[in-house]
Design a protein around this motif. Structure first.
Motif, PDB file in Angstrom:
ATOM      1  N   LYS A 261      49.239  44.245  38.369  1.00  0.00           N
ATOM      2  CA  LYS A 261      48.361  44.066  39.516  1.00  0.00           C
ATOM      3  C   LYS A 261      48.801  42.937  40.435  1.00  0.00           C
ATOM      4  O   LYS A 261      49.516  42.023  40.034  1.00  0.00           O
ATOM      5  CB  LYS A 261      46.928  43.818  39.025  1.00  0.00           C
ATOM      6  N   PHE A 262      48.323  43.045  41.665  1.00  0.00           N
ATOM      7  CA  PHE A 262      48.579  42.037  42.690  1.00  0.00           C
ATOM      8  C   PHE A 262      47.527  40.942  42.526  1.00  0.00           C
ATOM      9  O   PHE A 262      46.380  41.086  42.951  1.00  0.00           O
ATOM     10  CB  PHE A 262      48.498  42.693  44.071  1.00  0.00           C
ATOM     11  N   THR A 263      47.900  39.822  41.902  1.00  0.00           N
ATOM     12  CA  THR A 263      46.951  38.789  41.529  1.00  0.00           C
ATOM     13  C   THR A 263      47.058  37.567  42.440  1.00  0.00           C
ATOM     14  O   THR A 263      47.940  37.475  43.295  1.00  0.00           O
ATOM     15  CB  THR A 263      47.201  38.339  40.083  1.00  0.00           C
ATOM     16  N   ARG A 264      46.141  36.601  42.199  1.00  0.00           N
ATOM     17  CA  ARG A 264      46.184  35.349  42.955  1.00  0.00           C
ATOM     18  C   ARG A 264      47.501  34.614  42.731  1.00  0.00           C
ATOM     19  O   ARG A 264      48.112  34.114  43.675  1.00  0.00           O
ATOM     20  CB  ARG A 264      45.019  34.438  42.548  1.00  0.00           C
ATOM     21  N   ASP A 265      47.925  34.546  41.482  1.00  0.00           N
ATOM     22  CA  ASP A 265      49.171  33.839  41.190  1.00  0.00           C
ATOM     23  C   ASP A 265      50.353  34.502  41.885  1.00  0.00           C
ATOM     24  O   ASP A 265      51.250  33.827  42.399  1.00  0.00           O
ATOM     25  CB  ASP A 265      49.414  33.789  39.676  1.00  0.00           C
TER      26      ASP A 265
ATOM     27  N   ARG B 275      50.210  33.653  45.592  1.00  0.00           N
ATOM     28  CA  ARG B 275      50.596  32.263  45.858  1.00  0.00           C
ATOM     29  C   ARG B 275      52.112  32.102  45.906  1.00  0.00           C
ATOM     30  O   ARG B 275      52.642  31.302  46.688  1.00  0.00           O
ATOM     31  CB  ARG B 275      50.031  31.343  44.773  1.00  0.00           C
ATOM     32  N   ASP B 276      52.822  32.856  45.087  1.00  0.00           N
ATOM     33  CA  ASP B 276      54.267  32.672  44.970  1.00  0.00           C
ATOM     34  C   ASP B 276      55.076  33.479  45.984  1.00  0.00           C
ATOM     35  O   ASP B 276      56.309  33.413  45.983  1.00  0.00           O
ATOM     36  CB  ASP B 276      54.727  33.025  43.555  1.00  0.00           C
ATOM     37  N   ILE B 277      54.409  34.257  46.829  1.00  0.00           N
ATOM     38  CA  ILE B 277      55.143  34.999  47.860  1.00  0.00           C
ATOM     39  C   ILE B 277      55.750  34.000  48.851  1.00  0.00           C
ATOM     40  O   ILE B 277      55.091  33.070  49.321  1.00  0.00           O
ATOM     41  CB  ILE B 277      54.206  35.972  48.608  1.00  0.00           C
ATOM     42  N   ARG B 278      57.014  34.209  49.161  1.00  0.00           N
ATOM     43  CA  ARG B 278      57.698  33.364  50.138  1.00  0.00           C
ATOM     44  C   ARG B 278      58.084  34.226  51.342  1.00  0.00           C
ATOM     45  O   ARG B 278      58.654  35.300  51.183  1.00  0.00           O
ATOM     46  CB  ARG B 278      58.932  32.708  49.522  1.00  0.00           C
TER      47      ARG B 278
END
Length: 402
Positions: free
Chosen positions: A152-156, A159-162
């Motif tokens: 799943k596409f989670t908060r963590d 956050r780490d998408i650049r």
């Protein structure tokens, strides 16, 4: 420049560059770019939600959008009469889905369980709908195809998408550059929308044999005569001769070609294949009645199987033939015919249809005029819908005020 390609693909849908694209490319080529981490730009945590059942939350009289886990309609599933829990504009996404529901919420809304919000850390007063859309485009590009219900596409993860964003000389984000890019893309979208609708209207007019869709006095009189005309019953066979029955051609025996082959059914107006077989070709201007009693006018040459009856109206004008097709459909498509009781050519020969008359005979001129006016009404409806769509796009993008 990977972010430029991502943005162009997401916003332009792969269209070929035009004048606006050239200007856009020049703007982005001249910008300075820096890599940023989403978690450094935004604090990500669940949106505030009411602890209510859906029945208590949603209201038919409500005006406050409720953003849920939906991947359509900007995530909005319904509306509530309760006060909003979030202000906006802000980015939301669902952590229960595949990354297909990253949206900008432009106005106050109500949050929902598992809907995450992105709350600006970096230059919070600068973020608006345009700059948030810029970020959403790149986040969506990154997320597309990477996630599933098992991953799943989670908060963590978010956050780490650049991503690469325009920056100023001091390293701060260049919000003006992002706004200019989005404004130009929006202008291009509206221009393309207008051009597409013009092309659609021209195609409708051409297919109907019309030069414009403005109703004339003749059109108004023709339409009003529907209630004042004299009507009588006529037998199809007496008007147009015996109906012709098609011949069976199994799917396995069909060869690829360009001749439309008509069978029973509503999908694709009953055209099941385009064949190259040597079959009887029925002329344009005739119409078919299938095994269920459904009549359809054909403005092209075609073949037909044994589940269609062909009525030979090709000597009429196209509009008069369309009128007769509608009358035949009304008379035959009554529910009397189904898989157990098929409509055949002999049933077409016995069919009685109601037509307007003049001096005791079918008034072909009136039928032609009525269908011509009806075509104009249809095109007029398309034009009005297009105008509303363009006006809505202008309003949403703020271009209506320019």
């Amino acid at each position: 420049m990977g972010s430029l390609n991502a943005l162009e693909e997401h916003q332009a849908g792969g269209r070929s560059p035009g004048k606006i694209d050239t200007s856009l490319r020049a703007q982005l080529d001249s910008a300075q770019w820096g890599e940023v981490r989403i978690g450094d730009l935004f604090d990500i945590h669940p949106t505030r939600a009411y602890r209510l059942t859906n029945g208590e939350l949603f209201s038919s009289a409500g005006t406050i959008p409720v953003v849920t886990n939906s991947s359509s309609n900007n995530g909005i599933t319904g509306f509530s009469s309760l006060p909003p829990t979030e202000i906006g504009p802000m980015i939301t996404f669902s952590d229960t889905t595949t990354g297909d529901c990253i949206f900008v919420q432009p106005r106050p809304f109500i949050g929902y369980p598992h809907v995450q919000g992105l709350y600006p850390i970096e230059q919070p007063g600068e973020w608006d709908c345009a700059s948030l859309l810029f970020v959403v485009s790149l986040m969506s590009k990154y997320a597309r195809g990477r996630f599933s219900y098992g991953h799943k596409f989670t908060r963590d993860t978010a956050r780490d998408i650049r991503i690469m964003l325009p920056c100023q000389g001091d390293g701060s984000l260049d919000f003006q550059a992002m706004r200019r890019v989005v404004a130009e893309l929006e202008a291009r979208h509206v221009a393309e929308l207008e051009a597409r609708h013009v092309a659609e209207l021209e195609a409708y007019l051409s297919s109907s044999g019309l030069s414009d869709y403005a109703l004339s006095e003749v059109d108004y009189r023709a339409l009003s005569s529907l209630t004042s005309a004299n009507w009588a019953s006529f037998n199809l066979k007496e008007l147009f001769g015996p109906a012709t029955r098609g011949k069976r051609l199994k799917s396995a025996d069909r060869t690829a070609g360009v001749l439309p082959f008509v069978t029973a059914g509503e999908s694709d107006t009953g055209v099941s294949a385009f064949i190259g077989n040597n079959v009887q070709v029925f002329p344009a201007g005739s119409f078919t009645i299938d095994m269920f009693g459904s009549a359809k006018f054909r403005n092209y040459n075609y073949g037909g199987d044994d589940h269609v009856a062909v009525v030979h109206t090709e000597k009429l004008t196209r509009n008069a033939a369309i009128f007769v097709t509608g009358a035949a459909h009304k008379a035959a498509h009554t529910g009397a015919f189904d898989y157990g009781r098929n409509f055949y050519a002999k049933d077409a020969d016995a069919l009685e249809i109601s037509l307007p008359t003049k001096n005791g005979k079918p008034d072909w001129d009136l039928m032609d005029a009525i269908v011509s006016a009806a075509h104009k009404l249809v095109v007029q409806g398309v034009a009005e819908f297009a105008a509303r769509e363009i006006a809505a796009s202008l309003k949403v993008t703020g271009l209506d005020a320019q």
